[in-house]
Design a protein around this motif. Structure first.
Motif, short mmCIF file in Angstrom:
data_model
loop_
_atom_site.label_atom_id
_atom_site.label_comp_id
_atom_site.label_asym_id
_atom_site.label_seq_id
_atom_site.Cartn_x
_atom_site.Cartn_y
_atom_site.Cartn_z
N ARG A 343 1.02 -1.18 0.02
CA ARG A 343 -0.13 0.05 0.13
C ARG A 343 0.95 1.43 -0.06
NH1 ARG A 343 -4.42 -2.51 -1.46
NH2 ARG A 343 -5.13 -4.28 -0.07
N CYS A 344 2.15 1.23 0.39
CA CYS A 344 2.83 2.47 0.51
C CYS A 344 4.18 2.44 -0.34
CB CYS A 344 3.23 2.60 1.97
SG CYS A 344 1.94 2.18 3.14
N CYS A 347 5.10 4.29 -3.57
CA CYS A 347 5.29 5.62 -3.76
C CYS A 347 6.83 5.95 -2.85
CB CYS A 347 4.21 6.59 -3.16
SG CYS A 347 2.87 6.40 -4.43
N HIS A 348 6.69 5.25 -1.67
CA HIS A 348 7.75 5.68 -0.95
C HIS A 348 9.03 4.66 -1.02
CE1 HIS A 348 5.73 8.45 1.60
NE2 HIS A 348 4.60 8.08 1.44
N PRO A 361 8.30 10.53 -1.72
CA PRO A 361 7.65 11.80 -0.93
C PRO A 361 8.31 11.89 0.36
CG PRO A 361 5.98 10.11 -1.73
CD PRO A 361 7.36 9.36 -1.97
N ARG A 362 8.67 13.29 0.56
CA ARG A 362 9.35 13.63 1.92
C ARG A 362 10.68 13.08 1.98
NH1 ARG A 362 5.73 17.43 4.49
NH2 ARG A 362 5.04 18.65 2.79
N ILE A 364 10.76 9.71 2.41
CA ILE A 364 10.43 8.85 3.39
C ILE A 364 10.37 7.51 2.57
CG2 ILE A 364 8.44 7.62 4.95
CD1 ILE A 364 8.41 10.75 5.71
N ILE A 379 4.41 6.41 10.54
CA ILE A 379 3.43 5.32 9.88
C ILE A 379 2.01 5.41 10.77
CG2 ILE A 379 2.48 3.03 9.30
CD1 ILE A 379 5.69 2.59 8.50
N MET A 389 -2.72 9.04 4.86
CA MET A 389 -1.87 8.06 3.94
C MET A 389 -2.57 6.73 4.06
SD MET A 389 0.60 9.10 2.40
CE MET A 389 0.86 10.93 2.30
N PRO A 390 -2.61 5.88 2.86
CA PRO A 390 -2.07 6.49 1.62
C PRO A 390 -3.18 7.69 1.03
CG PRO A 390 -2.76 4.09 1.54
CD PRO A 390 -2.98 4.81 2.88
N PRO A 391 -2.71 8.83 0.16
CA PRO A 391 -3.37 9.96 -0.16
C PRO A 391 -4.82 9.30 -0.54
CG PRO A 391 -1.26 9.99 -0.98
CD PRO A 391 -1.40 8.54 -0.42
N ILE A 394 -5.65 6.01 -1.96
CA ILE A 394 -5.59 5.49 -3.67
C ILE A 394 -4.99 4.16 -3.74
CG2 ILE A 394 -3.30 6.01 -3.58
CD1 ILE A 394 -4.25 8.12 -6.06
N THR A 395 -4.46 3.47 -2.82
CA THR A 395 -4.04 2.06 -2.91
C THR A 395 -4.99 1.23 -2.13
OG1 THR A 395 -2.32 2.56 -0.97
CG2 THR A 395 -1.52 2.56 -3.47
N ILE A 397 -6.20 0.68 0.97
CA ILE A 397 -5.80 -0.01 2.40
C ILE A 397 -7.16 -0.45 3.14
CG2 ILE A 397 -5.30 2.06 3.73
CD1 ILE A 397 -2.97 0.61 5.06
C1 HEC Z 1 0.33 7.64 -4.18
C2 HEC Z 1 1.67 7.68 -3.63
C3 HEC Z 1 1.52 7.31 -2.13
C4 HEC Z 1 1.35 6.43 -1.39
C5 HEC Z 1 0.78 5.13 -2.16
C6 HEC Z 1 1.59 6.55 -0.04
N1 HEC Z 1 2.15 7.92 0.23
FE1 HEC Z 1 2.76 8.56 1.75
N2 HEC Z 1 2.96 10.33 1.03
C7 HEC Z 1 2.90 10.66 -0.28
C8 HEC Z 1 3.10 12.19 -0.77
C9 HEC Z 1 2.74 12.83 -1.96
C10 HEC Z 1 3.37 12.70 0.55
C11 HEC Z 1 3.84 14.02 0.60
C12 HEC Z 1 2.73 14.92 1.36
C13 HEC Z 1 3.00 16.22 1.61
O1 HEC Z 1 3.94 16.75 1.16
O2 HEC Z 1 2.21 16.94 2.13
C14 HEC Z 1 3.62 11.58 1.59
C15 HEC Z 1 3.85 11.78 2.99
C16 HEC Z 1 3.89 10.65 3.59
C17 HEC Z 1 4.64 10.74 4.94
C18 HEC Z 1 5.18 12.06 5.65
C19 HEC Z 1 4.26 13.16 6.16
C20 HEC Z 1 4.91 14.20 6.92
O3 HEC Z 1 4.39 15.11 6.58
O4 HEC Z 1 5.47 13.77 7.70
C21 HEC Z 1 4.64 9.59 5.68
C22 HEC Z 1 4.92 9.12 6.98
C23 HEC Z 1 3.93 8.79 4.57
N3 HEC Z 1 3.75 9.51 3.45
C24 HEC Z 1 3.56 7.41 4.77
C25 HEC Z 1 2.85 6.76 4.02
C26 HEC Z 1 2.28 5.24 4.47
C27 HEC Z 1 2.54 4.52 5.72
C28 HEC Z 1 1.77 4.79 3.45
C29 HEC Z 1 0.98 3.55 3.01
C30 HEC Z 1 -0.21 3.14 4.14
C31 HEC Z 1 1.70 5.95 2.41
N4 HEC Z 1 2.41 6.91 2.66
C32 HEC Z 1 1.36 5.64 1.07
C33 HEC Z 1 2.48 9.87 -1.20
C34 HEC Z 1 2.20 8.56 -1.23
#
Ligand code: HEC
Length: 412
Positions: A343-344, A347-348, A361-362, A364, A379, A389-391, A394-395, A397
């Protein structure tokens, strides 16, 4: 009540409030700094003040006209009501120090300590950080008081080299992000200490002399003005360093200290432009040329030397010692790994496969058990306590998967 969930939420609120207060205080302080630099530069001779002893400026703001006079050493008499400008600075520093503790020292393993750089304990990291900040002030103050201090140019060069040196030092002990914020904190501490330990005490000596009916020594005002103008040249680079930790591309390069150098030069020349312009010395457009060149150099450096940038340009990755080091063995339950991978991590990860996401992203990464363990509390915050998250999910979860993340992230 679930303390394991309550604590991160309260921590988040604390962080929000501290950052809010810090930004507001900082705006008041920097605003006052810009205002007084502008005012000083705009002063014109006036018949009421002997030549060379001050000047006045007329201003229009908020529906009225202001006539402001500056007495270089001291006025003939001192009114009872005197407005001091110091709490903006102190409050910015206090909230900034609390925010540093709250974010970087309390969560040192998450934000400050990067085992690939140096495996510090949280207390060691705190000691190096706080010690470095204190040392920064002592060194700067000694330079200003030494014979070098008589030349603005020499002080400028020495302080520039020193700050870049501190940036290089911090990047060899802290996470890249922690290094940037500490370099900013060294500069910001110099600024507040200038107010607290130099400008204000000198001003109090002048006031005391006036009250005693004596002629105050003009040197106090001169020193105050000098330190205050150092502060002015620091403002833009410091704000850049404080903001940059939200933009991983700026600090992910092995040449992060060069980015600091470029920010110092670029930020300072922009202040030179305004200070000259306000003084009626014309528009020094070359300043913008230099600032622009710094910006282009910084972008070029980030693109060619960060993993993200090289990926975008299609260049082979630079082999860093961090990547060469074997990843520590960390136990993360297979179910949790599956959720995060499924799920994450599209992107990450260093080379995201998700359409439209170019780099993690970020900054991370969530693609190895070690990375998951490291980012556990993030997380929890982003995917369990909030559904950020996911935004937009989208994936897709599922609630069961979030529950699995929760059980893992809150297990003690
Ligand atoms: C579609 C792509 C995508 C997926 C899938 C995704 N993320 Fe993200 N994530 C992003 C983006 C884009 C940002 C930056 C958001 C922002 O700048 O406000 C981000 C930011 C984050 C951050 C940093 C937040 C902060 O501001 O400190 C964390 C932690 C994170 N994601 C965890 C997760 C986790 C855990 C999952 C899975 C459950 C996940 N992400 C799934 C795109 C994704």
């Amino acid at each position: 009540m679930e303390p394991a969930l309550l604590e991160p939420i309260l921590h988040e609120f604390g962080s929000l409030l501290l950052r809010w207060a810090h930004i507001v205080a900082g705006m008041a302080w920097i605003g006052a700094s810009f205002y007084f630099m502008h005012l000083d530069a705009a002063l014109r001779p006036t018949p009421q003040i002997p030549a060379g002893k001050g000047g006045e400026a007329w201003e229009v703001h908020g529906g009225g006209f202001y006539q402001v006079k500056k007495y270089l050493v001291a006025p003939e008499f001192l009114p009872d009501h005197l407005i001091w400008h110091k709490w903006e600075s102190y409050f910015t520093w206090i909230t900034g120090a609390l925010l540093l503790v709250w974010t970087y020292y309390y969560q040192a393993t998450l934000f400050l300590i990067d085992p690939a750089v140096l495996a510090l304990t949280p207390w060691q990291a705190f000691g190096i950080g706080a010690g470095g900040i204190a040392f920064g002030w002592i060194f700067y103050d000694l330079v200003c008081r030494s014979p070098l201090g008589r030349s603005d140019l020499y002080v400028g060069i020495v302080v520039f080299v020193f700050v870049v040196g501190m940036a290089l030092f911090f990047q060899n002990v802290f996470s890249p992000r922690g290094a940037f914020v500490h370099t900013g904190a060294v500069m910001a501490t110099i600024m507040t200490a200038n107010v607290f330990l130099i400008i204000q005490p000198n001003q109090r000596k002048v006031v005391a002399a006036l009250k005693a009916g004596q002629e105050p020594d003009p040197k106090y005002g001169k020193i105050g003005k000098l330190r205050s103008s150092h502060n002015n040249y620091f403002t833009l680079p410091v704000i850049f360093l404080m903001m940059s930790n939200h933009y991983p591309i700026t600090y992910s390069t092995p040449y992060a200290f060069v980015i600091v150098a470029l920010a110092l030069i670029g930020g300072a020349v922009v202040r030179v432009f305004y200070n000259r312009r306000h003084a009626g010395h014309g528009n020094a457009w070359w300043c913008w040329g230099v600032a622009f060149a710094c910006l282009i150099a910084a972008i070029a450096l980030c693109l060619t030397t960060t993993p993200q940038g090289r990926l975008a340009l299609g260049l082979p990755a630079l082999v860093s010692t961090a990547e060469a080091a074997p990843a520590p063995v960390v136990e993360v339950p297979p179910q949790v790994q599956d959720v995060v991978m499924g799920r994450c991590s599209m992107c990450h990860t260093a080379e995201p496969v998700y359409e439209g996401i170019a780099t993690a992203p970020r900054g991370i990464l969530l693609d190895t058990p070690a990375a998951m363990e490291r980012n556990k509390s993030l997380i929890l915050m982003q995917s369990v306590l909030t559904h950020a998250m996911p935004p937009n999910n989208i994936t897709e979860i599922t609630p069961e998967e979030r529950a699995a993340l929760k059980a893992w992230a809150t297990a003690r």
